[in-house]
Motif scaffolding. Structure first.
Motif, PDB file in Angstrom:
ATOM      1  N   GLU A  53       2.540  15.930   1.496  1.00 17.88           N
ATOM      2  CA  GLU A  53       2.483  14.588   2.040  1.00 17.88           C
ATOM      3  C   GLU A  53       1.243  13.924   1.432  1.00 17.88           C
ATOM      4  OE1 GLU A  53       2.127  14.489   6.301  1.00 17.88           O
ATOM      5  OE2 GLU A  53       2.486  12.333   6.398  1.00 17.88           O
ATOM      6  N   ASN A  54       1.253  12.599   1.392  1.00 20.88           N
ATOM      7  CA  ASN A  54       0.110  11.917   0.791  1.00 20.88           C
ATOM      8  C   ASN A  54      -1.042  11.874   1.795  1.00 20.88           C
ATOM      9  OD1 ASN A  54      -1.565  10.501  -0.834  1.00 20.88           O
ATOM     10  ND2 ASN A  54      -0.236   8.734  -1.094  1.00 20.88           N
ATOM     11  N   THR A  80       3.637  13.867  -4.251  1.00 21.00           N
ATOM     12  CA  THR A  80       3.428  13.478  -2.857  1.00 21.00           C
ATOM     13  C   THR A  80       4.632  12.679  -2.369  1.00 21.00           C
ATOM     14  OG1 THR A  80       2.182  11.528  -3.545  1.00 21.00           O
ATOM     15  CG2 THR A  80       0.914  13.460  -2.963  1.00 21.00           C
ATOM     16  N   TRP A 295       0.000   5.051  14.372  1.00 18.24           N
ATOM     17  CA  TRP A 295      -1.457   5.260  14.252  1.00 18.24           C
ATOM     18  C   TRP A 295      -2.083   4.268  13.268  1.00 18.24           C
ATOM     19  CZ3 TRP A 295       1.877   9.611  13.858  1.00 18.24           C
ATOM     20  CH2 TRP A 295       2.401   9.826  12.597  1.00 18.24           C
ATOM     21  N   ASP A 296      -1.334   3.897  12.262  1.00 18.55           N
ATOM     22  CA  ASP A 296      -1.875   2.958  11.286  1.00 18.55           C
ATOM     23  C   ASP A 296      -2.061   1.579  11.920  1.00 18.55           C
ATOM     24  OD1 ASP A 296      -2.673   2.174   8.702  1.00 18.55           O
ATOM     25  OD2 ASP A 296      -0.733   1.210   8.431  1.00 18.55           O
ATOM     26  N   PHE A 316      -9.535   8.656  10.838  1.00 21.04           N
ATOM     27  CA  PHE A 316      -9.633   7.209  10.655  1.00 21.04           C
ATOM     28  C   PHE A 316     -11.104   6.766  10.622  1.00 21.04           C
ATOM     29  CE2 PHE A 316      -5.158   6.997  11.540  1.00 21.04           C
ATOM     30  CZ  PHE A 316      -4.738   5.840  10.913  1.00 21.04           C
TER      31      PHE A 316
ATOM     32  N   ARG B  53      -7.679  -6.007   1.273  1.00 18.00           N
ATOM     33  CA  ARG B  53      -7.262  -5.220   2.434  1.00 18.00           C
ATOM     34  C   ARG B  53      -7.492  -5.961   3.753  1.00 18.00           C
ATOM     35  NH1 ARG B  53      -5.928   0.108   3.086  1.00 18.00           N
ATOM     36  NH2 ARG B  53      -6.264   0.907   5.168  1.00 18.00           N
ATOM     37  N   PRO B  79      -5.419   8.315 -10.652  1.00 20.50           N
ATOM     38  CA  PRO B  79      -4.472   9.420 -10.819  1.00 20.50           C
ATOM     39  C   PRO B  79      -3.023   9.021 -10.584  1.00 20.50           C
ATOM     40  CG  PRO B  79      -5.743   9.672  -8.785  1.00 20.50           C
ATOM     41  CD  PRO B  79      -6.332   8.520  -9.522  1.00 20.50           C
ATOM     42  N   ILE B 242       9.883   5.931  -5.268  1.00 25.47           N
ATOM     43  CA  ILE B 242       9.109   7.093  -4.802  1.00 25.47           C
ATOM     44  C   ILE B 242       7.620   6.751  -4.823  1.00 25.47           C
ATOM     45  CG2 ILE B 242       8.547   9.517  -5.252  1.00 25.47           C
ATOM     46  CD1 ILE B 242      11.390   9.240  -4.469  1.00 25.47           C
ATOM     47  N   SER B 245       6.824   4.880  -1.771  1.00 28.89           N
ATOM     48  CA  SER B 245       6.781   5.681  -0.529  1.00 28.89           C
ATOM     49  C   SER B 245       5.488   6.476  -0.426  1.00 28.89           C
ATOM     50  CB  SER B 245       7.984   6.626  -0.457  1.00 28.89           C
ATOM     51  OG  SER B 245       7.797   7.705  -1.336  1.00 28.89           O
ATOM     52  N   GLN B 246       4.863   6.762  -1.566  1.00 26.18           N
ATOM     53  CA  GLN B 246       3.630   7.552  -1.535  1.00 26.18           C
ATOM     54  C   GLN B 246       2.463   6.786  -0.917  1.00 26.18           C
ATOM     55  OE1 GLN B 246       3.185   8.615  -5.614  1.00 26.18           O
ATOM     56  NE2 GLN B 246       4.683  10.262  -5.504  1.00 26.18           N
ATOM     57  N   LEU B 247       2.629   5.486  -0.787  1.00 24.50           N
ATOM     58  CA  LEU B 247       1.539   4.685  -0.211  1.00 24.50           C
ATOM     59  C   LEU B 247       1.583   4.680   1.308  1.00 24.50           C
ATOM     60  CD1 LEU B 247       1.732   1.825  -2.812  1.00 24.50           C
ATOM     61  CD2 LEU B 247      -0.075   3.526  -2.599  1.00 24.50           C
ATOM     62  N   VAL B 248       2.647   5.253   1.866  1.00 24.98           N
ATOM     63  CA  VAL B 248       2.710   5.421   3.325  1.00 24.98           C
ATOM     64  C   VAL B 248       2.111   6.788   3.597  1.00 24.98           C
ATOM     65  CG1 VAL B 248       4.222   5.530   5.334  1.00 24.98           C
ATOM     66  CG2 VAL B 248       4.807   4.045   3.410  1.00 24.98           C
ATOM     67  N   THR B 249       0.873   6.806   4.056  1.00 26.13           N
ATOM     68  CA  THR B 249       0.179   8.084   4.186  1.00 26.13           C
ATOM     69  C   THR B 249      -0.097   8.390   5.652  1.00 26.13           C
ATOM     70  OG1 THR B 249      -2.075   7.249   4.183  1.00 26.13           O
ATOM     71  CG2 THR B 249      -1.014   7.493   2.045  1.00 26.13           C
ATOM     72  N   GLN B 250      -0.566   9.611   5.867  1.00 27.85           N
ATOM     73  CA  GLN B 250      -0.851  10.051   7.229  1.00 27.85           C
ATOM     74  C   GLN B 250      -1.937   9.188   7.869  1.00 27.85           C
ATOM     75  OE1 GLN B 250      -2.463  14.030   7.632  1.00 27.85           O
ATOM     76  NE2 GLN B 250      -0.525  14.688   8.489  1.00 27.85           N
ATOM     77  N   THR B 251      -2.859   8.710   7.049  1.00 27.02           N
ATOM     78  CA  THR B 251      -3.970   7.941   7.609  1.00 27.02           C
ATOM     79  C   THR B 251      -3.852   6.457   7.304  1.00 27.02           C
ATOM     80  OG1 THR B 251      -5.213   8.602   5.675  1.00 27.02           O
ATOM     81  CG2 THR B 251      -5.686   9.778   7.715  1.00 27.02           C
ATOM     82  N   GLY B 252      -2.654   5.981   7.110  1.00 25.85           N
ATOM     83  CA  GLY B 252      -2.488   4.539   6.943  1.00 25.85           C
ATOM     84  C   GLY B 252      -1.548   4.155   5.814  1.00 25.85           C
ATOM     85  N   VAL B 253      -1.230   2.880   5.795  1.00 21.23           N
ATOM     86  CA  VAL B 253      -0.360   2.343   4.750  1.00 21.23           C
ATOM     87  C   VAL B 253      -1.206   1.415   3.893  1.00 21.23           C
ATOM     88  CG1 VAL B 253       1.704   0.961   4.310  1.00 21.23           C
ATOM     89  CG2 VAL B 253       1.597   2.423   6.330  1.00 21.23           C
ATOM     90  N   TRP B 255      -1.063  -1.494   2.337  1.00 20.46           N
ATOM     91  CA  TRP B 255      -0.138  -2.635   2.276  1.00 20.46           C
ATOM     92  C   TRP B 255      -0.315  -3.438   0.999  1.00 20.46           C
ATOM     93  CZ3 TRP B 255       3.931  -2.590   5.126  1.00 20.46           C
ATOM     94  CH2 TRP B 255       3.900  -1.953   6.377  1.00 20.46           C
TER      95      TRP B 255
END
Lengths: 479, 292
Positions: A53-54, A80, A295-296, A316, B53, B79, B242, B245-253, B255
């Motif tokens: 996951e990313n 990812t 959460w975002d 965060f 942002r 990267p 794809i 979709s990689q920009l949707v991450t666990q700690t945020g998007v 945008w």
């Protein structure tokens, strides 16, 4: 020369197709291995694919993979994907019998529990004298995290090494609490300093106080990740557990080691319903947009100055510090009548059991390196993200200790005191690690969402979840 | 004596005229709403891609802001450079659409001209494969592709896209060929053409708008595909959806970058559509012969 007949052409095409099929189905060669010499360079020339996951640590590793390649001569290609897509891809890869992805980001609930049989028991590699050992050994990983992210049912086997550790904590506007502390204490009758000794009932009253008295600074006292999404289950579970509710009997064990047959769902208990009633009440005074946020969303609203406080993942902190430097405080979540719980969302890295022997060895080198203290320290400092360490020894390093105070070069470390409390065995919040969790989770957040939008009472929602979860669990899991 | 000039009195509106005017207004209103519905998200995406942002995540949408190219710059540096993703998308979608048109034209022609029992059932079966949910075909296809070594390769993606583009192309092209009078081919045959020459020199040019329409639609389907790309692509073949979709991450998007990728995905297809809009309109209304 005669022109080929239609029959000849057809025959040729069939033969070519068969040749292609047989060629493709042929056995795949293992990675090369250089015998003797340097343990770290024995698989040089190998290419590993890592599906993840990313996440913050993966972003940091992707940006700084060079030291590993220099050390081992192994090329690592990182793919990812969003978590749902990752789970689908991993499931297909494991089912196909051949590993395209040797290294897997193994979410404990969506990969480890359902597909644990497709992962290598890492003890076999750890015991191999030809391979480097884990620096500090398995014992250096935070014990609750090693169990939650790395083990499944069997207390001995280790299927994944803890790789990241997001945990839900209480995030609040320290500047506003400083500004209003005296007035709040006088009005509310208790010291409003956030911390694990506060109760959810006090949290509610503080949020209500901000709603009424601090509208020039923030619009709402609290915000939540209450969208119909996995985030809602996370947010609710903190309250549920602190009120004494549990998803299954022996919930702590089902969360920590997991179970294939957890028994009947216990969300119809009085404690669970009381937790749901409180949660509904809390959301009643929270920012109404909470029902659209994961959460975002809540993180962005908090950073935009809309909220005085919120429960959210501790990682965060780095984004908070960028936007509101020095203005945010971090504490363990409040307690309820039965104690306290802070949802843990950490994940491990694992090796596909479809790997060939040398590939497996090369993948082990990557696991050892990527979870090593020096890599975790580099991740903490990384500009590409970072995450937080999963090894005890990293938290004890003097420079990491120093980063727990402002000004900090590792802003996620500002949460260290809070997460240290949150990771204690009696406080860590572990959702059920069962193979069919994904489906249960959907049932849970769907009914919770109904409850929050007035479609069901807390009792109806809890009973409805129980009924659905019992059906899902009764089907069992065969993978 | 002064003369009073009065404006000629309007003839009273007949109820039919009034009703027709009302209908026109309703149509205009509906079209305006449809346009808003379509354009506002695209405009929002375009604007957001030029925001920093803070502006993107501002609690109230900002229409006035200092534009920045940072989101686009970030996409092509670091990267996760977008270059390879664009190249993979161009190759996979382009080749797949081209193959779909070539094979679809041949098969569609056969379907349109062959007289045989069960032809309608065959035609329906072909298009029904397009209706199958992806979940139903993805596992067997994955196993076949895995056996053939086609996972994580551009040929694999091309074949995957052909599974949904080819039935569509066959169906569409057969409808275009059915519109071409068979007498034209018969004349060509009488004039000494072979079957192939009659097809190539007489029939195919008459279905030019059909070929263009089919190509563009197949290109758009393949270009936008996410579901197959997730399963069949890998480090060597990941496509633009794809990357998004990689920009949707666990700690945020992210945008800003997400909307920048969205713009990069949408703009080429819009330009392609605009470039061939004359043929596209003709083709989509199946006026292949009379409309040319």
């Amino acid at each position: 020369m005669d022109r080929p007949s239609r029959r000849d052409v057809l025959r040729g095409a069939l033969a070519a197709g068969a040749a292609l099929t047989l060629g493709g189905c042929g056995s795949r060669g293992d990675a090369p291995r250089t015998a003797g010499g340097d343990q770290w360079r024995q698989y040089q020339g190998t290419t590993l694919n890592f599906i993840s996951e990313n996440t913050a640590p993966t972003a940091a590793i992707a940006a700084d993979i060079r030291p590993f390649t220099d050390l081992t001569g192994i090329d690592v290609r990182i793919v990812t994907l969003e978590l749902t897509a990752l789970v689908q891809r991993v499931a297909l890869d494991l089912a196909s019998g051949r590993a395209q992805y040797q290294v897997i980001y193994a979410d404990p609930y969506q990969v480890l529990a359902p597909y644990q049989r497709g992962l290598v028991d890492l003890r076999t590699l750890q015991a191999d004298a030809n391979l480097p050992d884990l620096p500090g050994g398995v014992a250096d990983f935070i014990p609750a995290q090693l169990d939650a992210a790395g083990r499944f049912v069997d207390r001995g086997a280790v299927y994944a090494l803890p790789y990241d550790a997001p945990t839900m904590i209480w995030q609040y506007r320290r500047d506003l609490f400083d500004k209003y502390r005296g007035r709040m204490a006088a009005d509310l009758g208790f010291d409003p300093t956030p911390g694990g000794d506060r109760t959810w009932e006090e949290y509610f009253r503080m949020a209500e106080w901000f709603n009424k008295n601090a509208t020039s600074d923030v619009r709402y006292g609290t915000g939540h990740q209450a969208r119909q999404h996995d985030s809602l289950m996370n947010d609710f579970s903190n309250v549920l557990w602190s009120y004494g509710g549990t998803y299954f009997d022996d919930g702590k064990e089902v969360g920590r080691l997991g179970s294939r047959d957890p028994g009947p769902c216990r969300l119809d208990s009085d404690a669970a319903i009381a937790g749901a009633e409180f949660y509904q009440r809390l959301l009643g005074i929270a920012d109404p947009a909470s029902k659209t946020w994961d959460w975002d969303g809540v993180g962005a609203a908090f950073r935009a100055g809309r909220l005085a406080m919120c429960p959210n993942w501790h990682e965060f902190a780095a984004s908070n510090e960028q936007v509101l430097p020095g203005k945010v405080g971090y504490a363990a979540l409040p307690k309820g009548p039965a104690g306290t719980a802070n949802m843990y969302g950490g994940t491990g890295v694992a090796i596909s059991a479809n790997t060939l022997p040398n590939e497996r060895g090369a993948a082990w080198l990557f696991l050892v390196w990527s979870t090593s203290p020096q890599t975790q320290l580099a991740n903490l400092k990384s500009k590409a993200g970072g995450g937080t360490p999963t090894r005890t020894s990293v938290y004890e390093l003097p420079e990491v200790r120093a980063a727990e105070q402002r000004p900090s070069q590792m802003p996620n470390m500002l949460t260290a005191a809070a997460v240290r409390q949150a990771w204690q065995a009696d406080r860590i919040g572990l959702r059920p690690k069962i193979p069919m969790w994904n489906e249960c989770n959907t049932a849970i957040f769907t009914q919770l969402s109904r409850m929050l939008t007035g479609g069901a009472s807390p009792e109806e929602a809890m009973r409805s979840i129980k009924s659905r979860v019992d059906q899902i669990v009764a089907r069992g899991w065969v993978a | 004596m002064s003369t009073v000039i009065t404006a000629p009195r309007k003839a009273p509106q007949s109820p039919l005229e009034a009703s027709s005017r009302r209908s026109r207004w309703v149509v205009v209103l509906l079209l305006a709403l449809a346009l808003l519905w379509t354009l506002v998200p695209l405009l929002w995406m375009l604007l957001s891609s030029f925001k920093n942002r803070a502006d993107v995540t501002a609690a109230t949408p900002q229409l006035l802001f200092a534009p920045t190219l940072d989101n686009y710059r970030n996409l092509f540096s670091g990267p996760n450079n977008l270059g390879p993703y664009i190249w993979h998308s161009v190759l996979a979608a382009g080749i797949s659409a081209l193959l779909a048109v070539c094979l679809g034209a041949l098969a569609g022609y056969g379907l349109a001209r062959t007289q045989m029992r069960g032809k309608r059932h065959l035609a329906f079966w072909i298009i029904s494969t397009r209706m199958a949910p992806i979940a139903a075909v993805v596992v067997p296809l994955f196993l076949i592709f895995r056996g053939l070594g086609l996972i994580d390769s551009i040929p694999g993606l091309v074949l995957a896209y052909l599974t949904f583009n080819l039935p569509f192309a066959i169906w569409l092209m057969s409808a275009f060929f059915a519109e071409v009078p068979a007498s034209l081919e018969e004349s060509a045959l009488v004039a000494g053409c072979t079957r192939w020459q009659a097809f190539w020199t007489v029939v195919l040019p008459l279905t030019k708008s059909g070929l263009v329409t089919t190509f563009i639609l197949c290109l758009v389907f393949a270009w936008n595909d996410y579901a197959f790309a997730v399963v069949f692509s890998g480090p060597n073949s990941q496509t633009l959806p794809i990357a998004a979709s990689q920009l949707v991450t666990q700690t945020g998007v992210d945008w800003g970058q997400l909307t920048a990728i969205g713009t990069i995905v949408v703009v080429p297809m819009m330009l392609a559509g605009l470039a061939v809009r004359r043929w596209l309109v003709t083709g989509l209304t199946l006026g292949a012969v009379t409309g040319e």
